[in-house]
Design an enzyme around this catalytic site. Sequence first.
Site, PDB file in Angstrom:
ATOM      1  N   TYR A  26      10.047   1.705   9.772  1.00 49.73           N
ATOM      2  CA  TYR A  26      10.094   2.707   8.712  1.00 49.73           C
ATOM      3  C   TYR A  26      11.533   3.166   8.511  1.00 49.73           C
ATOM      4  O   TYR A  26      12.282   3.352   9.481  1.00 49.73           O
ATOM      5  CB  TYR A  26       9.249   3.926   9.073  1.00 49.73           C
TER       6      TYR A  26
ATOM      7  N   HIS B 222       1.925  -0.823  15.332  1.00 50.22           N
ATOM      8  CA  HIS B 222       0.909   0.207  15.186  1.00 50.22           C
ATOM      9  C   HIS B 222      -0.298  -0.120  16.065  1.00 50.22           C
ATOM     10  O   HIS B 222      -0.623  -1.295  16.281  1.00 50.22           O
ATOM     11  CB  HIS B 222       0.403   0.275  13.742  1.00 50.22           C
TER      12      HIS B 222
ATOM     13  N   HIS C  36       0.836  -1.200   0.000  1.00 50.59           N
ATOM     14  CA  HIS C  36       0.000   0.000   0.000  1.00 50.59           C
ATOM     15  C   HIS C  36       0.865   1.242   0.000  1.00 50.59           C
ATOM     16  O   HIS C  36       2.088   1.157   0.171  1.00 50.59           O
ATOM     17  CB  HIS C  36      -0.927   0.031   1.232  1.00 50.59           C
TER      18      HIS C  36
ATOM     19  N   GLU D  41       8.214   1.398   4.265  1.00 52.78           N
ATOM     20  CA  GLU D  41       7.822   0.597   5.415  1.00 52.78           C
ATOM     21  C   GLU D  41       7.909  -0.865   5.029  1.00 52.78           C
ATOM     22  O   GLU D  41       7.579  -1.243   3.910  1.00 52.78           O
ATOM     23  CB  GLU D  41       6.384   0.908   5.846  1.00 52.78           C
TER      24      GLU D  41
ATOM     25  N   HIS E 268      -5.558  -2.209   4.683  1.00 48.33           N
ATOM     26  CA  HIS E 268      -5.787  -1.098   3.771  1.00 48.33           C
ATOM     27  C   HIS E 268      -4.999  -1.332   2.491  1.00 48.33           C
ATOM     28  O   HIS E 268      -3.997  -2.042   2.481  1.00 48.33           O
ATOM     29  CB  HIS E 268      -5.422   0.264   4.382  1.00 48.33           C
TER      30      HIS E 268
ATOM     31  N   HIS F 181       4.703   7.203   2.472  1.00 47.01           N
ATOM     32  CA  HIS F 181       5.508   5.994   2.326  1.00 47.01           C
ATOM     33  C   HIS F 181       4.873   4.980   1.387  1.00 47.01           C
ATOM     34  O   HIS F 181       3.670   4.977   1.161  1.00 47.01           O
ATOM     35  CB  HIS F 181       5.792   5.341   3.681  1.00 47.01           C
TER      36      HIS F 181
END
Length: 307
Positions: free
Chosen positions: A255, A246, A153, A265, A199, A214
Site C-alpha cells: 500500500y 493479507h 476493487h 494498493e 472481492h 483505497h
Amino acid sequence: MNKGVMRPGHVQLRVLDMGKALEHYVELLGLIEMDRDDQGRVYLKAWTEVDKFSVVLREADEPGMDFMGFKVVDEASLQQLERDLQAYGCAIEQVPAGELNSCGRRVRFQAPSGHHFELYVDKEYTGKWGVDEVNPEAWPRDLKGMAAVRFDHCLLYGDELQATYELFTEVLGFYLAEQVIDADGTRLAQFLSLSTKAHDVAFIQHAEKGKFHHASFFLETWEDVLRAADLISMTDTSIDIGPTRHGLTHGKTIYFFDPSGNRNEVFSGGDYNYPDHKPVTWLAKDLGKAIFYHDRVLNERFLTVLT
C-alpha cells in the site's frame, strides 16, 4: 443471484494537483492516458482492460472518491436494476451519455454507507492496449512503472454495513466472499464479489459515511509486487505498509499514497471464490493477522488515514 452487474468499470478520484497525480498514476503505477475532457478530467486505463478507461482523475480542493461504477450486461438489465433500486428506496440520478467521455448513460445512487455508485452498459471498446487482437504478444514492451494489469476493487469506509450488504446482495446481485465479525457476531467488514475474484468492492464499519480507503490494482506475481516496492522507494513515494500478505483474501500486497493522499494498493494472487462457497470468516480479535498476516499487528495509519 446474477442481476446483470458484470464487474467494476471505473472509479473517479479527486486529486489536488493533476500534474503530480499523472506522474504518479502514469509513470509509477503504469496506467495509460486515454483522453481528457472539457472539465479537465483525465481518463486512464490499465493495459489489459478492453474498455477505454477505468480511472478518472478530477482536480479538486480535497482528495477522495467521487463515485465507483459497475458495468451491466445489457440495457434490459440496467432498466430492471433501476426499478429494483427505486423499489429498495434508493434515489436515482440519471447521468446522460457523454457526461463521461465515451461512456453511455449512467444510473447513479447512494449506498447506505454514504458512497456514490453508478451502473452503466456502454463504454467505448478499445481492446487491450499495445497488443493485437489476433496473435497477441504476451505484453506490450513499452509499459511504464509497475505496469498495472487492471483496476481491481475499492475498499470503502462507512456506517450502516448491514443495509449496504442487503443493497449489494439482494438488489445488485453480489455475494459475500469474506467477512470480519466481532464477539457478538456483528459484521465489521464485508468483502463482496460478482465473480470468482476475492472481492469487487469491500466495506469496513466506520462512524463517518462515505470515506475512501483505497483503489487496488492487480499485478501478476509476487515478484511484481516486490518490484513495485522498489519503484516506490526509487521515487520516494509515501508508503503505508508492505510488501506483505493479507490474511483476508491471502493476497500479496503493498500500500502507498498518491501525491494527494489517496491510498493505492497493488497486489498479486489471492483466493478465488464461487457463489456456492461459504463466506470465509475472520474474528475481530484476530484483526491484526487478518490484515497483516506476517506482522500480525495492526498499523494504526492503515486503519485511520482515509480520504
